[in-house]
Scaffold this active site. Structure first.
Site, mmCIF file in Angstrom:
data_model
loop_
_atom_site.group_PDB
_atom_site.id
_atom_site.type_symbol
_atom_site.label_atom_id
_atom_site.label_comp_id
_atom_site.label_asym_id
_atom_site.label_seq_id
_atom_site.Cartn_x
_atom_site.Cartn_y
_atom_site.Cartn_z
ATOM 1 C CB SER A 30 -8.280 3.176 3.238
ATOM 2 O OG SER A 30 -7.357 2.551 4.088
ATOM 3 C CE LYS A 85 -3.901 1.773 2.845
ATOM 4 N NZ LYS A 85 -4.781 1.442 3.996
ATOM 5 C CB SER A 114 -8.225 0.070 5.858
ATOM 6 O OG SER A 114 -8.923 1.264 5.757
HETATM 7 N N1 GLN Z 1 -13.225 3.392 6.930
HETATM 8 C C1 GLN Z 1 -12.504 3.675 8.141
HETATM 9 C C2 GLN Z 1 -12.071 5.126 8.154
HETATM 10 O O1 GLN Z 1 -12.313 5.775 7.220
HETATM 11 C C3 GLN Z 1 -11.349 2.750 8.308
HETATM 12 C C4 GLN Z 1 -10.197 3.114 7.486
HETATM 13 C C5 GLN Z 1 -8.985 2.304 7.817
HETATM 14 O O2 GLN Z 1 -9.061 1.214 8.389
HETATM 15 N N2 GLN Z 1 -7.833 2.882 7.524
HETATM 16 O O3 GLN Z 1 -11.508 5.606 9.075
#
Ligand code: GLN
Length: 494
Positions: free
Chosen positions: A153, A78, A177
């Site tokens: 994400s 990532k 994410s």
């Molecule tokens: N959807 C969650 C957020 O926006 C989790 C994102 C993540 O795990 N980085 O914070």
């Protein structure tokens, strides 16, 4: 066909000299060239370095040298992992040209295991989001249906594995994410226990929640990656010492079923408004598969689950507002071109560099931490977090794991939730509590919706029980065939 192999199978063939890493790596780049113009999983590819590395691994094998656990296997990461060999953008304009001075701990571990890093994957800006639509650089689509989101994400890391544009990948998980995109893209995704994998060189979002973990097509590959990335790192002060929590070999007993397996099923998981019928059916069918394998289902209760989203979106944003203060136009990244004065360097650089969701999070978090509101919001959220943790501790006194959906619905359409942040936040309803409690969680493919989208099964277990969690997942994988399915897109795109 090379494309059909798992990471473990490919590694074994490379080590035995039956396949050259160079050949496997070249074929990955061919697939990237064919498929990524549609999928958009990669922010950058590292072709020259990857081909050099692959050739070097082949030479070492030919010379009879010992090689690492991922010898010659093409892997993606990532784009919030610091790397010296490419920019680390976090899919943000503010870091678009940022080159880190060092490699993240997990990148060092991948390299030490002789993996071939093929590229860096798209994500929601600074890992804030559930759909990859918050990327300031590009849109990744779901390889199962290109009109839908891949989840976020770490959407790029999941889509790259699903479209077979790498053999496995790494992402980060602050509130789901890894698990949510794994679920949407029909692959395996695992968030380890907080502290198990080094966060050194992972660009911070919510530091008390962030954790790095693998995406793979099989449980065995997820276990293999866990073996490579887990372990203490003194450069991450929250990385747990191996004396306190020894690192288990996740591959060793993977095929051994868990004797007398007790699975907790929480009422709260099925009372969720908006739980899609096809998802509920697939999860109930999966529970039957486990029962068929001798597991006992136990009703448990997690009474504080209903506060998880509220607590998370206070804690994560509070931590984000503090972590993102470092992007000031001076230390890192984008700096405004013609500032009026030095205050404007901060204001204009941040206003130009951050996207709308990141700004929203910073404002929310700053508000929750401000004098007068700290006790009412942030402190209260911390107390709720503790209650949620206690709920899990109590549950794991009775059961080995908990099973629930990863997401209330399959992948949604691009654009469907962009105008309504609260609806977007609700996508994380099943994944967030795991991060608040610090426990490990995993999503595996467990079926398809009526419109042929993958459904994910989430399994949660107690802290530092990753090896057992993977064994539990393997019981299901052995009995079913969902992990062998490839998106139709691949057949049409070649
Ligand atoms: N959807 C969650 C957020 O926006 C989790 C994102 C993540 O795990 N980085 O914070």
């Amino acid at each position: 066909m090379l494309e059909e192999l798992s990471a473990r199978q490919l590694r074994d063939k490379i080590v035995r000299g039956e396949v050259k890493s160079l050949e496997a790596t070249e074929s990955v780049f061919e697939r990237i060239e064919q498929r990524d113009p549609v999928v958009g999983a990669y922010i950058c590819i590292c072709k020259d370095e990857a081909l050099d590395k692959a050739a070097a691994v082949d030479r070492r094998i030919a010379a009879g040298e010992q090689v690492g656990a991922l010898a010659g296997v093409p892997i993606a990461i990532k784009d919030n992992f610091c790397t010296t060999f490419r920019e680390t953008t976090c899919a943000s304009k503010i870091l678009e040209n940022f080159k880190a001075p060092y490699n993240a701990g997990v990148v060092e571990r991948l390299e030490a295991a002789d993996a071939v890093i093929v590229g860096k994957c798209n994500m929601d800006e600074f890992a804030m989001g559930s759909s990859c639509e918050n990327s300031a650089l590009k849109q990744t689509v779901n390889p199962w249906d290109t009109s839908r989101v891949p989840g976020g994400s770490s959407g790029g890391s999941a889509a790259a594995v699903a479209a077979r544009m790498c053999y496995a990948s790494l992402g980060s998980d602050t509130g789901g994410s890894i698990r949510l995109p794994a679920c949407f893209c029909g692959v395996v995704g695992m968030k380890p226990t907080y502290g198990r994998v080094s966060r050194y060189g992972l660009v911070a979002y919510g530091s008390s929640l962030d954790q790095i973990g693998p995406f793979a097509t099989t449980i065995e590959d997820a276990a293999l990656l866990m073996n490579v990335i887990a372990g203490h790192d003194p450069r991450d002060s929250t990385s747990v010492s191996e004396d306190l929590a020894p690192v288990a070999d996740c591959l060793a007993d993977l095929e051994k079923p868990v004797e007398g397996l007790k699975i907790g099923v929480a009422r709260e998981f099925f009372d969720v408004e908006g739980l899609h019928r096809d998802v509920e059916q697939a999860i109930r069918a999966a529970l039957k598969v486990y029962e068929g394998q001798g597991a006992t289902l136990v009703d448990v209760s997690l009474p504080h689950m209903k506060y998880a989203i509220a607590a998370y979106y206070l804690i994560a944003t509070a931590e984000a507002s503090s972590n993102l203060a470092r992007y000031d136009g001076v230390h890192y990244g984008h700096r405004t071109a013609n500032p009026k004065d030095y205050i404007d360097v901060y204001n204009a650089s941040r206003a130009e560099g951050f996207g709308p969701e990141v700004k929203r999070r910073i404002m929310l978090g700053t508000y929750a931490l401000s004098a007068g509101y700290y006790d009412a919001y942030y402190l209260k959220a911390l107390k709720v977090r503790n209650l949620i943790r206690q709920d899990f501790i109590k549950a794991f006194e009775q059961v080995d794991c908990l099973i629930c959906p990863t997401s209330p619905e399959p992948a949604f359409r691009i654009g469907a939730k962009m105008d309504d942040p609260l609806t977007m936040y609700l996508s994380d309803i099943y994944t967030i509590a795991c991060n608040l409690a610090g426990i490990p969680g995993l999503s595996i493919p467990c079926g398809f919706s009526s419109d042929e989208l993958p459904v994910g099964l989430q399994i949660l277990s107690g802290t530092f029980t990753e090896a057992k969690l993977l064994r539990i997942a393997r019981i299901f994988e052995k009995e079913t065939n969902y992990h062998n399915q490839k998106p139709k897109f691949i057949e049409t795109k070649g």
